[in-house]
Structure formats: C-alpha cells, structure tokens
Design an enzyme around this catalytic site. Structure first.
Site, PDB file in Angstrom:
ATOM      1  N   HIS A   1       0.854  -1.183   0.000  1.00 46.55           N
ATOM      2  CA  HIS A   1       0.000   0.000   0.000  1.00 46.55           C
ATOM      3  C   HIS A   1       0.890   1.234   0.000  1.00 46.55           C
ATOM      4  CE1 HIS A   1      -2.953  -2.846   2.045  1.00 46.55           C
ATOM      5  NE2 HIS A   1      -3.404  -2.619   0.832  1.00 46.55           N
ATOM      6  N   THR A   2       0.246   2.379   0.038  1.00 38.91           N
ATOM      7  CA  THR A   2       1.014   3.623   0.134  1.00 38.91           C
ATOM      8  C   THR A   2       1.898   3.591   1.379  1.00 38.91           C
ATOM      9  OG1 THR A   2      -0.902   4.713  -0.768  1.00 38.91           O
ATOM     10  CG2 THR A   2       0.827   6.121   0.105  1.00 38.91           C
ATOM     11  N   GLN A   3       3.186   3.676   1.181  1.00 37.95           N
ATOM     12  CA  GLN A   3       4.089   3.687   2.321  1.00 37.95           C
ATOM     13  C   GLN A   3       4.531   5.107   2.640  1.00 37.95           C
ATOM     14  OE1 GLN A   3       4.536   0.848   4.042  1.00 37.95           O
ATOM     15  NE2 GLN A   3       3.056   0.134   2.550  1.00 37.95           N
ATOM     16  N   SER A   4       4.400   5.950   1.671  1.00 34.76           N
ATOM     17  CA  SER A   4       4.765   7.354   1.866  1.00 34.76           C
ATOM     18  C   SER A   4       4.042   8.155   0.791  1.00 34.76           C
ATOM     19  CB  SER A   4       6.269   7.521   1.738  1.00 34.76           C
ATOM     20  OG  SER A   4       6.678   7.051   0.479  1.00 34.76           O
TER      21      SER A   4
END
Lengths: 260, 259, 260
Positions: free
Chosen positions: C32-35
C-alpha cells in the site's frame, strides 16, 4: 521446466530463466499508532466514583489542542450523554480511544434496547475486556479506566491494559504521568507506607488500614495529583476534567491547569 | 373448486396485474390491533391498542423506540416488526456513528421500504406481514410516515392502520384542522380519541391496553433541540387517560347546554 | 545452438548479462502507500465572530520539486463547509470524489444536504481511521471548517491515523510550528472568538502564509482563502502574497558558497 533454478548445462554459457524471485520482503514503513500523551486517574469511594483526566492533546513536542477530553459518558440517550450511568477514560492513542469509546457506547445502548434495562457496570467491564482482547494482535493502544456504581451502590472502578487484562481497584492512574501519580495514590488512598504511630517497633509497627475516603478528600487528592503531574511532565496540563458518578447521576467539573 | 393459481409466490402477477401474496400480507396488517399516528407543527404522536393473546398472557408491544428522535408503531406480525425495528435501530446507530447525526426520518423510511420491496420481487421470499407508522423529528421538523408490506411509504398528517382502523381514520379526517393546530397535549388527546373510536361497545381504553409514544421539537426553554421519544405505558398513562375522560365529560356538559 | 531446446532463442548471459529477476516480483506482500508522493504543505484556519476562515497555498510538491503550482487544496462541501487538505494530493482527490458522491446522495433526500461541517468531520475521521486500521492510509492531514448543529463556528482537524482534535485556531504540517505561535499572539486563547472580526481573521491568515512562504521551502506565494459565515462561503482562489520583505535574508549567513 525441469531446468528451472538449476545450473544444468555442461556448457559454460549461462541463460536466464524465469524463476521465483527472492526479492527481500518489503516492510511496512507506515506506523499506525501515535502517542497523544496526557494522564487519567480514577478513585472510588463508598457511594461514588471519580474519573479525571487532563485535557491536553499532544503530538511529539506539539500541543494539538488544549481542550481534548479523555473522560466520556457511556450509554447516554443522546450526544450530551444524559442518562448515562457509566463513565470511561481512555489515554494513549486518541483515535483508538475514540473508537473504543464509541464501540462500548454502542454496545451499552444495544444492551438497553435488547434487554430493556441498563447494563450493569460489572457486565460492561467484562464486555470492555472482550472488546480489547478481540483486537489482541492489533490492539487499541489505550489504557482504559471504567467507573460506575455497582449493584450495592458502591463506587466501582475497573482498570485495563491495552489487550484487555482488567481488575477492579480502589484507585488507578494511567497515561504518561501514571508513574508519577500512582505512588502518590498508593500512599494517599491505600495508605501504603503509613503506620499507626506508637503501635510497635520494627516489624511490629502496625500499618494504617485503608478505608473509603469522603468525596471532598478524594477530589482534593485528584487535584493535587494533577497539579503535581503538570509540574513534572510536559505532556500533562491545560485543563482538568473531572467526572463524579453518584446515585444522583454524573457531575462534570472542569478546572484550568497550567498551560505552560 | 375454485383455486387461485397466482398466489404461490410473491413474484408472479395475476392476469389482472395483482400480486396476491402482497395483498395477503396487507390483510395481515388489517388483522393486527389498531395503531394511530398524527402530527402537528411541533410533535409527532403514536397511539396503539395492545392486545393480549389470552387472559393470562402479557400484552403485545405496539410501540417501539428506535432512537431518541424516532419511534414506530406496529400492526400485523410482531415478529416481522422486530426484524424491521432491529434493522432501523442499527441504521440509526450507524448514522450516529459515522456522521454524528440522527438519521433523517425520510431516509430510514426509504431504507425499510427498499428492503420490503425486494421481498416482493425475489423468488422464495415473503413480504413483511406488518405495517408501520414511523414518527420522528429531524432538521425539517416532525414527521409521520406510513409503511406497508408492499414497500409503499407515504408521509402522512394523520393515519391509522390495523383492525377497525377505518373508525379512527374517519375521526382524524374530521378533525384534521384541529389536529394540525393543536398543542402537544391536545395532539395526544386527539390520538387517544381516534383510538377510542375503534373500540367495540364493551371495550375501554385502560392503562393495560393503551400505549402512547411522543416525540417532537423541544420547547423554547428546554436545553436540547428535540424532545426525545417518550413511551407512555402502564401507570404513566393515568394522567393522559384522565385528561381524555375529563375532556369528554366537559363536552357532554356543553352539549347539554346547547340543547 | 545446442541440444537444450528450452534455451533456444534465449539471450545468452555472457552476451547480455543475466536478467534481473527482481523486476518479476511474483511474491511478496501486497503493498500500500508507504509514503506520500505529490504533497501539499500547511493548511491554516481560525475561528472568528460568526464564522471560520481557512487558507492554504496552491502548490503540490513532488519531493522537493515544486511540481504543480495551481492546485486548489480547499474543497467546498454543501453550502457551509470547507475542507483544507495537507499531504498527498491523489488521496485528496480521492476524498474529494467521496465527498462529491455524498453530496449527490444527500441531495436526493427530501430536505437536501443537511450534513454540516461537524458531521463531515466525523465522517472523514472515520474514513481515515478505517484506512489506517487496514494499513492502507490516506496520507492527509485535514482541517474541516464550517458550523455545527447549533450554527456555532466549527473547526476541527483529522489526520491519516484518524486522530482528531479541535481548537480556536489550527494548522497542519509546518504551520503547526510557524503559524500557530503567530495566531496565538494575535488571538490569545483567553479571548473569546466573539472578539475576533472576520477581517482580522482573514488578515491574520494572510500574514501567516507570508511567514510560511518565507520559511517553508515547500510553500508557494499563490494561495487560496475561504471565509465561511452564515451568509455562505466566500472563496478567493488566486491570491498573491503581497508586501514581501526579504531584507532579513541579507542577514542569513553560513550557507552555500558564501564565505562570510
């Protein structure tokens, strides 16, 4: 493909074949918790229970808000919480605290709807433990304290760890300044390390027996605990929210604390 | 012998364009004991006549609180009503959870209507055998809705459903003007009167067989915005029934003077 | 050509080098979006007598690159609520689509969109909390401005963890460090918001944005302001920071090629 992943050829020339990759497993760098600081404490008496918390909300060294309550009425008839007979304090990760409070509130409301009578504090305490334990492997990162009056009308206080271990107690401090407040409560509420003067020498010295304190004394202990915690802990301050539950209902008191 | 071939399920039309199972469900509503609902500019009131299955049994509940701003009165199969009221309770709790607001009355009524309608269009399903009167308040003021097993809903000024409800409807129609301009207490009174019209000769309204639910906008001096749903049952009904009686004797007296 | 048919036509490692199998990525967790990728910086807002003012600049950065310079980060909901977005811009656009669909759904109801800013904030905080609990966060920190059910000015914040808090003036990101002290000096927390005029509030926000433009490297001198009162929402989208004074820059020494 029998040749997959092997070094099969007698010839020295190598070829690339599709193969299972052993790419290092990526770790999630997203951390789903934060510590919003603050402290709570609860004390019971013969016919009342008090829950209190400071109203500061922090993120690191930032103060998010000076008024973010940590003590809530549970199972009230509307948003104002009128008609509630149980109170809950949560400290730690505020979003989890909010979610936990709302879940318990819904449970108590549904209980009343399904059984036609209010949930007892004992039942609610057990249910809260179950709710916390259900999320054992992704816990609600909060220290909860639940208070109300038991079946005999005595003050009842239950304290929890984040995964649902709980216990009924006379008093409990939780949150960032718990380690500052709890020893004070041990001494002032349960009379730890207090002895009856002249009752003996050495081991024969008789310790002072704890007994339920009157409401005025308890309120003063709470205020003293918080004014002291404010001095020594940066995450505690701004305001003190006090909820007193008696047979007459729930009384909410707000008093300012130092804002530095 | 005549046999109706078009009533084996709720998904087949008869050649006349009717769905018999749905109509039979409406009959179940007519067999339930009567409930009356009415609104004025500030309040919405539900009044119901409770029945006991036998002398020694308890009375069947007719009015259920769904949320602090809404309640329902039921006529027909009480067990079907329980399913609906549980659903409504969950929806309104859900609205308070996700938006922090009481669910608008027309919204939740539309939701149960949609549910009821699917029961009339899927094979193997059965329509709800219950009619509801939904009373509540929201941003737009007090409301009364009628719900039928067919999935039909109507917003009403006053309404009565259940056995012998025609008598109550006649009363409501005749007094509509007065009802619309009434005070809170007068509105309850009109509800009880309408209910009384439906009673057979040997019956009376008592604290045991009557049920009243009131919800409305709060008065000027009250602290909240709404007067939460309040259910009157048992001894709480005494003042309401007394008011009804004294109002009637007064009318009798004035009639004597007139004549 | 050799007698291993499965290698016929395959590139030889000694000619082309071996294929880097990490591009295949057949295993490993779903990520998923990690940053965040494209981000907006601070949002600032302040309550005043009869309403709320909120502002954010028009920049969307890609790391340290000023990538998009005309991105409106204030979004209007219904006729009395504004959401100001900090953090990931694609997540902002996703949330904006959510809000749009809610607005449409609400308008099907007989009485139109009756969701106020407080309802909206409750909803959005639940969305954030749900997504963080799925380890798939929406990488934003938002401010919601408008009115509550009693028509009182409402201002509250929610972030990617679902944490919420409320105060008379709020700022996200860098603004929490730079704008809050300015707002606090202009409008001390003891003074009631009734004493703050609409003009004062708006001017204060413009002043804060100027300071942010001076000192926040991810900010822009073009910005948007929205003022919400009972008369409706007044949005000014293409504002320019005026009366800049870079005189102080002269005195900054010790960076770059400068020797003394």
């Amino acid at each position: 493909m029998s040749l997959m992943g092997q070094q099969p050829h007698s010839e020295a020339i190598g070829y690339s074949f599709p193969q299972s990759t052993n790419a290092p497993i990526k770790e999630h760098s997203f951390y789903p918790y934060t510590d919003n600081g603050g402290s709570t404490l609860g004390i019971t008496g013969a016919d009342f229970a008090i829950l209190a918390g400071d109203t500061r909300s922090v993120a690191g060294y930032n103060i998010n808000s000076r008024y973010a309550p940590k003590v809530f009425k549970i199972g009230g008839d509307d948003e104002t919480g009128d008609g509630a007979h149980i109170i809950l304090s949560v400290v730690g990760f505020a979003a989890d605290g909010q979610a936990l409070k709302e879940r318990l509130d819904a449970v108590v409301k549904m209980y009343k709807y399904q059984h036609g009578k209010p949930m007892s504090v004992r039942a609610c305490a057990q249910r809260l433990s179950t709710i916390l334990y259900q999320k054992r492997f992704f816990p609600y990162y909060v220290h909860a304290i639940l208070a109300g009056l038991d079946e005999e009308g005595k003050g009842a206080l239950y304290s929890y760890d984040p995964v649902g271990s709980y216990e009924r107690e006379q008093c409990r401090a939780a949150g960032s300044a718990a380690s500052l407040i709890m020893p004070f409560l041990d001494n002032q509420v349960n009379f730890k390390n207090q002895y009856i003067p002249g009752s003996g020498e050495g081991h024969a010295l008789e310790s002072k027996k704890p007994e339920p304190l009157p409401r005025e004394t308890v309120e003063q202990i709470v205020r003293d605990a918080f004014t002291s915690a404010v001095e020594r802990h940066i995450e505690v301050g701004d305001g003190l929210q006090l909820m007193v539950i008696t047979e007459k209902g729930i009384e909410e008191i707000y008093t300012p604390l130092k804002k530095d | 012998m005549f046999r109706n071939n078009y009533d084996n399920d709720a998904v087949t039309f008869s050649p006349q364009g009717r769905i018999f199972q749905v109509e039979y469900a409406q009959e179940a509503v007519k067999q339930g004991s009567v409930v009356v609902g009415l609104v004025n500019k500030t309040h919405s009131v539900l009044v119901g006549l409770k029945r006991n299955a036998e002398e020694l049994s308890s009375y069947q509940k007719k009015i259920i609180e769904v949320d602090s701003h809404m309640g329902i009165a039921i006529a027909g199969l009480a067990s079907d009503a329980r399913v609906l009221s549980n659903y409504m309770k969950q929806q309104s709790l859900g609205s308070r959870m996700t938006y922090g607001r009481p669910i608008p009355v027309d919204r939740i009524v539309n939701q149960i209507a949609d549910r009821a309608q699917t029961n009339t269009q899927h094979y193997g399903k059965r329509p709800y055998g219950v009619g509801l009167l939904v009373a509540g308040v929201d941003e737009a003021g007090p409301h009364l809705f009628e719900f039928q097993p067919s999935g039909m809903i109507h917003e009403m000024l006053a309404c009565a459903i259940g056995a012998r409800s025609q008598m109550a409807r006649t009363y409501l129609e005749r007094n509509l003007e007065k009802i619309s301009n009434s005070t809170r207490d007068e509105l309850i009174d009109h509800g009880l009167r309408a209910l009384k019209e439906t009673l057979s000769q040997d019956k009376e309204l008592t604290v045991d067989n009557t049920s009243v639910g009131v919800v409305g906008l709060a008065g000027e001096d009250a602290k909240g915005k709404i007067e939460s749903f309040k259910l009157y049952e048992g001894q709480q009904l005494v003042p309401l029934l007394e008011a009804l009686e004294s109002g009637e004797t007064k009318e009798d007296e004035t009639m004597e003077v007139d004549s | 050509m050799n007698h291993y048919p499965e290698v016929w036509g395959r590139p030889r490692d000694d000619v082309y080098g071996s294929y880097n199998p990490s591009y295949l990525q057949t295993s490993g967790p779903k990520t998923h979006t990690q940053s965040p990728a494209v981000t907006g910086t601070s949002v600032i807002a302040v309550k005043f007598n009869g309403g709320v003012a909120i502002a954010a600049d028009n920049l969307a950065s890609y790391g340290s690159l000023a990538r998009f310079t005309d991105v409106k980060r204030l979004r209007i909901f219904g006729d009395s609520a504004v959401v100001g977005f900090g953090g990931d811009v694609s997540d902002m656009q996703y949330i904006d689509r959510l809000l749009e669909s809610i607005d449409i759904r609400e308008n099907y109801s007989a009485h139109g969109n009756t969701l106020n800013a407080k309802n909206l904030h409750t909803y959005l905080s639940k969305v954030f909390y749900k997504r963080r609990s799925e380890f798939n966060p929406l990488w934003n920190h938002i401010l919601v401005a408008g009115f509550d059910e009693n028509k009182n000015p409402f201002l509250s914040s929610a972030d990617l963890l679902g944490t919420t808090y409320s105060a008379p003036h709020l700022a996200t990101g860098f603004g929490a460090h730079l704008a809050i002290p300015i707002l606090r000096r202009l409008f001390p927390e003891e003074t009631p918001i009734e004493k703050i005029s609409k003009e004062e509030a708006e001017a204060a926000l413009r002043e804060c944005l100027k300071v942010l433009w001076y000192r926040d490297a991810r900010s822009l001198d073009q910005y948007s302001v929205a003022v919400i009162t009972s008369d409706g929402i007044e949005v000014k989208e293409n504002q320019q920071i005026e009366a800049q004074s870079w005189a102080f820059a002269e005195s900054i020494k010790g960076y770059g090629a400068q020797v003394n």
